[in-house]
Design a protein around this motif. Sequence first.
Motif, PDB file in Angstrom:
ATOM      1  N   GLY A   7       0.781  -1.225   0.000  1.00  0.00           N
ATOM      2  CA  GLY A   7       0.000   0.000   0.000  1.00  0.00           C
ATOM      3  C   GLY A   7       0.807   1.265   0.000  1.00  0.00           C
ATOM      4  N   VAL A   8       2.149   1.188   0.030  1.00  0.00           N
ATOM      5  CA  VAL A   8       3.003   2.366  -0.079  1.00  0.00           C
ATOM      6  C   VAL A   8       3.129   2.735  -1.557  1.00  0.00           C
ATOM      7  N   THR A   9       2.959   4.015  -1.871  1.00  0.00           N
ATOM      8  CA  THR A   9       3.058   4.491  -3.246  1.00  0.00           C
ATOM      9  C   THR A   9       4.365   5.254  -3.433  1.00  0.00           C
ATOM     10  N   ILE A  10       5.134   4.863  -4.454  1.00  0.00           N
ATOM     11  CA  ILE A  10       6.400   5.524  -4.763  1.00  0.00           C
ATOM     12  C   ILE A  10       6.222   6.343  -6.030  1.00  0.00           C
ATOM     13  N   VAL A  11       6.555   7.630  -5.955  1.00  0.00           N
ATOM     14  CA  VAL A  11       6.493   8.520  -7.114  1.00  0.00           C
ATOM     15  C   VAL A  11       7.920   8.849  -7.515  1.00  0.00           C
ATOM     16  N   ASN A  12       8.391   8.203  -8.554  1.00  0.00           N
ATOM     17  CA  ASN A  12       9.768   8.401  -9.013  1.00  0.00           C
ATOM     18  C   ASN A  12       9.780   9.507 -10.059  1.00  0.00           C
ATOM     19  N   ALA A  28      -5.894  11.765  -0.666  1.00  0.00           N
ATOM     20  CA  ALA A  28      -6.409  10.404  -0.580  1.00  0.00           C
ATOM     21  C   ALA A  28      -5.624   9.584   0.433  1.00  0.00           C
ATOM     22  N   ALA A  29      -4.304   9.842   0.500  1.00  0.00           N
ATOM     23  CA  ALA A  29      -3.468   9.082   1.431  1.00  0.00           C
ATOM     24  C   ALA A  29      -3.885   9.335   2.873  1.00  0.00           C
ATOM     25  N   ARG A  30      -4.143  10.604   3.214  1.00  0.00           N
ATOM     26  CA  ARG A  30      -4.483  10.925   4.609  1.00  0.00           C
ATOM     27  C   ARG A  30      -5.833  10.345   5.004  1.00  0.00           C
ATOM     28  N   PRO A  63       1.824   1.398   5.431  1.00  0.00           N
ATOM     29  CA  PRO A  63       0.803   1.346   4.386  1.00  0.00           C
ATOM     30  C   PRO A  63       0.043   2.664   4.252  1.00  0.00           C
ATOM     31  N   GLY A  64      -0.186   3.071   3.005  1.00  0.00           N
ATOM     32  CA  GLY A  64      -0.904   4.314   2.739  1.00  0.00           C
ATOM     33  C   GLY A  64      -0.010   5.502   2.505  1.00  0.00           C
ATOM     34  N   ASP A  65       1.294   5.398   2.817  1.00  0.00           N
ATOM     35  CA  ASP A  65       2.212   6.508   2.611  1.00  0.00           C
ATOM     36  C   ASP A  65       2.472   6.725   1.125  1.00  0.00           C
ATOM     37  N   VAL A  66       2.721   7.985   0.754  1.00  0.00           N
ATOM     38  CA  VAL A  66       3.096   8.351  -0.616  1.00  0.00           C
ATOM     39  C   VAL A  66       4.463   9.021  -0.557  1.00  0.00           C
ATOM     40  N   VAL A  67       5.406   8.528  -1.359  1.00  0.00           N
ATOM     41  CA  VAL A  67       6.787   9.008  -1.321  1.00  0.00           C
ATOM     42  C   VAL A  67       7.159   9.594  -2.674  1.00  0.00           C
ATOM     43  N   LEU A  72      11.509  -0.232  -4.169  1.00  0.00           N
ATOM     44  CA  LEU A  72      10.636  -1.123  -4.914  1.00  0.00           C
ATOM     45  C   LEU A  72      11.209  -2.519  -5.107  1.00  0.00           C
ATOM     46  N   GLU A  73      12.513  -2.661  -5.060  1.00  0.00           N
ATOM     47  CA  GLU A  73      13.128  -3.932  -5.450  1.00  0.00           C
ATOM     48  C   GLU A  73      12.797  -5.075  -4.518  1.00  0.00           C
ATOM     49  N   ARG A  74      12.508  -4.795  -3.266  1.00  0.00           N
ATOM     50  CA  ARG A  74      12.196  -5.866  -2.325  1.00  0.00           C
ATOM     51  C   ARG A  74      10.706  -6.038  -2.085  1.00  0.00           C
ATOM     52  N   GLU A  75       9.928  -5.223  -2.768  1.00  0.00           N
ATOM     53  CA  GLU A  75       8.492  -5.238  -2.507  1.00  0.00           C
ATOM     54  C   GLU A  75       7.728  -5.603  -3.768  1.00  0.00           C
TER      55      GLU A  75
END
Length: 474
Positions: free
Chosen positions: A330-335, A358-360, A443-447, A465-468
Amino acid sequence: MIALSLAEIADITGGRPHDIPDPSVRITGPVVIDSRLVEPGSLFAAFAGEQVDGHDYAERAVAAGAAAVLAARPVGVPAVVVPDVEKALGALARAVVERLGTDVVALTGSAGKTSTKDLIAQVLQTHAPTVWTPGSLNNEIGLPLTALRATEDTRHLVLEMGARGIGHIDYLTGLTPPRIGLVLNVGTAHIGEFGGREQIAQAKGELVEALPAAADGGIAVLNADDPLVRPMSARTKARTVLFGEAEDADVRATGVRMTPGGQPSFTLHTPTGCGEVTLRLYGEHHVSNALAAAAVAHVLGMSTSEIATALSGAGTLSRWRMEVTERADGVTIVNDAYNANPESMRAALRALAAMGGAARADGGRTWAVLGPMAELGDASLAEHDAVGRLAVRLNVSKLVAVGGREASWLQLGAYNEGSWGEESVLVSDAQAAVDLLRSELRPGDVVLVKASRSVGLERVALALLEREGEVAGR
């Protein structure tokens, strides 16, 4: 590329055939500068770089199927030997474009060039065969390589043009003369090299100066909302088409709003009608990019409904530009780590804030993992300080500043804006940022991860991302 004989290539480039038994042999594959990308029938252009000399790979390229090499000296295999490989490549590109008679669309700007180029390409591709700049290959080598990918079927050639000084765009337009020129904006990217925004505007405006007159089909597509771009209409003989949110823009947006996930939606207006657009991209700054793409598509004959549908279906083609990936937890990564300047940094932070709504709601937090912005000259301290302050004003949950002096200015800006607790932290390098995030994300965090290309901060996003498990595109 259209098929050309080695004799024709020698004539176009002013070169001489060397070790070529049959000058009538034709190049039927792509033109490449990396021997690993050679295909049967390719032309391998051998460039001598600071660390690698392509001439050393000539034999390997021919063994892999290249029909010949474009080289500055004899290389022991079939070659067209020229005085200057870069200039020869440009001459070849111009000759091919002139023979094809394709519509050349060129675009430039301080921020958003690649994202807008990708939008234009995807919209025009629904209309007719289109070739466009891959990634950010927008310089003296990348631009002709892109042009040489065009074939007899190509109707539209979309070329991104970068500039690091006065005269650069003038040179590029000489290689592939455009009929349509788009100027997105004038910001502070590379301001340390240019010396000021007025000088940047002078350089970007070289594009519209190179366009043919309106009577000959020349069209300048200009941002009505940018006070340094709109006046460029006086620097061209081409017809001017304005885009933006200004009421007098020929192509404009009304009712701009954001979806709960941070994707912009708006009503598109053109001289031929209106249509509803909801972008798959993240961040309100993409509205301007979408309008620019719509304006280009409009002048090339697409209907408003066709444009709106194509824009709503367009995604991200180039890597590490607001590339959104949701992990299985549920963690979102913005690269967005491909590059950064003050304008794109502010746009990315606002996009993060929009996604954070939405995350909060789900108990998540927003993280801005930011690194230095390069080539800002004397404005560097003030610009980094301003970005740190903006992160606080946008209520970003935590700022992670990565690196040395410039990163400390980011954190200082946040601190001076009122981030006195644990809302901001300075870490030494990418690995330290990864270690911190792995220990604290939930879970729910946006990075958001963003910095200038030279920093290589994409390593943070990739490591997270590589381990998830992940779900691309969210």
